[in-house]
Structure formats: structure tokens, C-alpha cells
Write a protein that holds these residues in place. Structure first.
Motif, PDB file in Angstrom:
ATOM      1  N   ASP A 255       0.695  -1.405   0.091  1.00 17.45           N
ATOM      2  CA  ASP A 255      -0.158   0.033  -0.096  1.00 17.45           C
ATOM      3  C   ASP A 255       0.963   1.072   0.102  1.00 17.45           C
ATOM      4  O   ASP A 255       2.169   1.446   0.651  1.00 17.45           O
ATOM      5  CB  ASP A 255      -0.935   0.090   1.347  1.00 17.45           C
ATOM      6  CG  ASP A 255      -1.917  -1.154   1.179  1.00 17.45           C
ATOM      7  OD1 ASP A 255      -2.987  -1.011   0.626  1.00 17.45           O
ATOM      8  OD2 ASP A 255      -1.721  -2.060   1.803  1.00 17.45           O
ATOM      9  N   GLY A 256       0.320   2.273  -0.731  1.00 20.25           N
ATOM     10  CA  GLY A 256       1.061   3.561  -0.584  1.00 20.25           C
ATOM     11  C   GLY A 256       2.025   3.675  -1.850  1.00 20.25           C
ATOM     12  O   GLY A 256       2.701   4.821  -1.938  1.00 20.25           O
ATOM     13  N   MET A 257       2.194   2.857  -2.642  1.00 17.62           N
ATOM     14  CA  MET A 257       3.140   3.003  -3.981  1.00 17.62           C
ATOM     15  C   MET A 257       2.130   2.211  -5.225  1.00 17.62           C
ATOM     16  O   MET A 257       1.790   1.257  -5.037  1.00 17.62           O
ATOM     17  CB  MET A 257       4.363   2.209  -3.717  1.00 17.62           C
ATOM     18  CG  MET A 257       5.273   2.938  -2.925  1.00 17.62           C
ATOM     19  SD  MET A 257       6.803   2.020  -2.621  1.00 17.62           S
ATOM     20  CE  MET A 257       7.726   2.714  -4.275  1.00 17.62           C
ATOM     21  N   THR A 258       2.381   3.097  -6.390  1.00 12.24           N
ATOM     22  CA  THR A 258       1.821   2.394  -7.665  1.00 12.24           C
ATOM     23  C   THR A 258       2.770   1.202  -8.182  1.00 12.24           C
ATOM     24  O   THR A 258       4.014   1.109  -7.612  1.00 12.24           O
ATOM     25  CB  THR A 258       1.901   3.509  -8.531  1.00 12.24           C
ATOM     26  OG1 THR A 258       2.865   3.867  -9.048  1.00 12.24           O
ATOM     27  CG2 THR A 258       0.997   4.672  -7.863  1.00 12.24           C
ATOM     28  N   ALA A 259       2.228   0.640  -8.941  1.00 15.44           N
ATOM     29  CA  ALA A 259       3.045  -0.650  -9.739  1.00 15.44           C
ATOM     30  C   ALA A 259       4.252   0.109 -10.368  1.00 15.44           C
ATOM     31  O   ALA A 259       5.326  -0.594 -10.328  1.00 15.44           O
ATOM     32  CB  ALA A 259       2.058  -1.422 -10.613  1.00 15.44           C
ATOM     33  N   ALA A 260       3.877   1.199 -11.047  1.00 14.01           N
ATOM     34  CA  ALA A 260       5.188   1.921 -11.806  1.00 14.01           C
ATOM     35  C   ALA A 260       6.068   2.194 -10.771  1.00 14.01           C
ATOM     36  O   ALA A 260       7.323   2.266 -11.188  1.00 14.01           O
ATOM     37  CB  ALA A 260       4.514   3.109 -12.299  1.00 14.01           C
ATOM     38  N   GLU A 261       5.955   2.788  -9.616  1.00 13.42           N
ATOM     39  CA  GLU A 261       6.921   3.274  -8.782  1.00 13.42           C
ATOM     40  C   GLU A 261       7.682   2.036  -8.282  1.00 13.42           C
ATOM     41  O   GLU A 261       8.902   2.197  -8.036  1.00 13.42           O
ATOM     42  CB  GLU A 261       6.355   3.967  -7.623  1.00 13.42           C
ATOM     43  CG  GLU A 261       5.532   5.286  -8.059  1.00 13.42           C
ATOM     44  CD  GLU A 261       4.760   5.953  -7.012  1.00 13.42           C
ATOM     45  OE1 GLU A 261       4.600   7.423  -6.973  1.00 13.42           O
ATOM     46  OE2 GLU A 261       4.181   5.150  -6.055  1.00 13.42           O
ATOM     47  N   ILE A 262       6.861   0.886  -8.125  1.00 11.31           N
ATOM     48  CA  ILE A 262       7.715  -0.300  -7.458  1.00 11.31           C
ATOM     49  C   ILE A 262       8.598  -1.006  -8.371  1.00 11.31           C
ATOM     50  O   ILE A 262       9.647  -1.277  -8.280  1.00 11.31           O
ATOM     51  CB  ILE A 262       6.759  -1.245  -7.011  1.00 11.31           C
ATOM     52  CG1 ILE A 262       5.868  -0.909  -5.756  1.00 11.31           C
ATOM     53  CG2 ILE A 262       7.152  -2.597  -6.805  1.00 11.31           C
ATOM     54  CD1 ILE A 262       4.831  -1.677  -5.620  1.00 11.31           C
TER      55      ILE A 262
END
Length: 300
Positions: A255-262
Motif C-alpha cells: 500500500d502507498g506505492m503504485t506498480a510503476a513506482e515499485i
């Protein structure tokens, strides 16, 4: 349109429905949701004139139910507590309703066929299974070809084929411009059939909105990640402000991050990813979150 305005019902010192206000629009299936004891059945009984409210009004097409001259021709109703006389045949039960509402007797055969009970028309109601009784109740609701349907737990007793048939029926009724209010505890079915939702808890309105909007606003959205180096990924994600939990299958829920950021973070750290997918909670998950101990006291 069904209009409920400040509807209130008390039994002794217990308030079952408290200042409830909502509308049900034509041309849509509206799911009426709430945990057990929330006041759904009592509200439906007040809409149908079977229970007198202590305050407020419930109008169908601008009139209270008891003012409708031939109610079965204007409102088709199915309540959990409604049962036909056990000694009557299915056809005789429907003929009695038709006669009292000046409905053409030919409709009896039509609705029996529509609900799949033609072969049981001369059987006594007392010999019916739960599912057959439910189909007969739906036949009675459809008998007057009404512009409004009020159905309390209509899928009870229906098999998978019957549930699919009912789903198609409700959708077709809405497409024809009718007003359809349905209560059900089957969240998966409501997520498929309902355009709008009215959600209550402890007799009060929690929210009224479109089904998709309800899920978008209240559902938990998270990213599922699977990697061959979970500990290192765990450290990197926490360092970047994400909240994590370990799923039963060994993957990480972030939670708290998008798939792109990860994905960018993993690439920068040379971390191999075996799965990276975004998930949104179901209607059932969202409903339980909203109507749980913390959510049921808050109107949203």
C-alpha cells in the motif's frame, strides 16, 4: 421513482430505522445493502405500507402505497415473510391476485411460463420446494407488469440457473425504464447486477452512490509483488514509505506505492520481479469495511 424521506421506526426503546432518506431512480437496478439487523426489511415493509412509520414518508410515484388503487399493477413486491396459502395451487394463487387487481387472467399463464413453473401450475403450494416457492413469489410480483419492483432477498432458494435467470430479468426490467429495488446478502451478485447502491447500517444511511463509484471511493487498492529476494525488496519498499503485508501465498501486498513506482525501484536496485499486479477490493470487501464496527457509524 421511490422516495424515502426521514423514515423512522421504533419498537419500544429500540430505533430500527432512524431518519432514513434515499431515492430509487427509474431505469436502474438499485441494490439495498446492510448487515443483518440494519433495518432493510423494515424499510421495505414501510415502503409497501405493511408497517406504519413513526415519522417520515415513503412514496412510490409520488404517492404512498396505500393510496394506489390497484397496487399489483404498479408495484411488484416480494418479501421474505410473504408466503402463499399452502392449500392453493400455484395458478389459483395468481388468479386470486389477478382478480383482486383487475389483471387479465391470461397473465397467470404468462408469468408461470416466465418463471419456469408452467408444469407446476396445478400443484398445491404446500408441496413446493424453497426454490419453487421463490419463483412463485416472483411470478406474483410480475403479474401486474408493474413499473416498480421491490424485492427482498429474491435469490434465496434459487439454484445457479435461477440466479442467472433472475439477474437477466432484473437487468431487462431496468433497461425498459422500470424502477428496481433489490436487497441481497450476496455481494458478488450485487456487484454484477446493481447500477446503484443504498447502504445502511443501524437504520441510518451510510451512502447512496453508483456501484462503480462506491468501490472506487471505498475499496482498498494495493499492489501485489512477488520476487526471489523478498527481504531485500521489503527493506527497499519500507525505506521509500510503503506499507507492506505478507499474503498467504508468500507474495507482498504493498500500500502507498503504485506498480510503476515499485517497478522503477526494483529496476534501480537490480531486484528481479516475478509478479507485479494492481488489485482493488471486491464489493463484499468494501461493504464489510464500510459496515463494520468503525464504519457503520459514519455517513459517507
Amino acid at each position: 421513482m421511490i422516495e424515502v424521506q426521514n423514515l423512522t421506526k421504533r419498537y419500544g426503546e429500540t430505533t430500527v430505522v432512524a431518519g432514513l432518506t434515499f431515492t430509487v431512480r427509474p431505469g436502474a437496478v438499485t441494490g439495498f445493502l446492510g448487515p443483518n439487523g440494519a433495518g432493510k426489511s423494515t424499510t421495505m415493509r414501510m415502503i409497501l405500507g405493511l408497517t406504519r412509520p413513526d415519522a417520515g414518508t415513503a412514496l412510490i410515484g409520488g404517492r404512498p402505497y396505500h393510496e394506489l388503487t390497484y397496487p399489483a399493477r404498479q408495484v411488484g413486491a416480494l418479501l421474505e415473510t410473504a408466503v402463499a396459502h399452502r392449500s392453493l395451487t400455484a395458478a389459483d394463487h395468481l388468479r386470486w391476485i389477478a382478480q383482486s387487481n383487475r389483471i387479465d387472467r391470461r397473465r397467470v399463464a404468462e408469468v408461470l411460463e416466465a418463471v419456469g413453473l408452467t408444469g407446476a401450475a396445478r400443484r398445491r403450494v404446500g408441496t413446493f420446494s424453497l426454490g419453487m416457492g421463490q419463483r412463485l413469489g416472483l411470478a406474483a410480483a410480475l403479474l401486474g407488469d408493474p413499473p416498480v419492483l421491490v424485492l427482498d432477498e429474491p435469490v434465496n432458494g434459487l439454484d445457479a440457473e435461477g440466479i442467472r435467470w433472475l439477474r437477466d430479468l432484473l437487468r431487462s426490467m431496468a433497461v425498459e425504464g422500470r424502477t428496481v429495488l433489490v436487497s441481497s446478502h450476496l455481494m458478488a451478485e450485487m456487484s454484477v447486477v446493481a447500477d446503484d447502491l443504498v447502504v445502511i447500517g443501524r437504520g441510518r444511511l451510510l451512502t447512496q452512490t453508483g456501484t462503480e463509484e462506491f468501490i472506487r471511493r471505498h475499496a482498498r487498492t494495493y499492489v501485489r509483488v512477488r520476487t526471489s529476494e523478498p527481504l531485500r525488496l521489503h527493506r527497499e519498499l519500507e525505506r521509500n514509505g510503503a506499507s507492506l503485508s505478507l499474503a498467504h501465498d508468500g507474495s507482498l501486498e504493498v500500500d502507498g506505492m503504485t506498480a510503476a513506482e515499485i517497478n522503477r525501484l526494483a529496476a534501480a536496485g537490480d531486484l528481479p520481479l516475478e509478479e507485479l499486479s494492481t488489485h482493488t477490493g471486491s464489493l463484499e470487501d468494501t461493504f464489510l469495511k464500510l459496515t463494520g464496527p468503525e464504519g457503520s457509524s459514519t455517513r459517507v
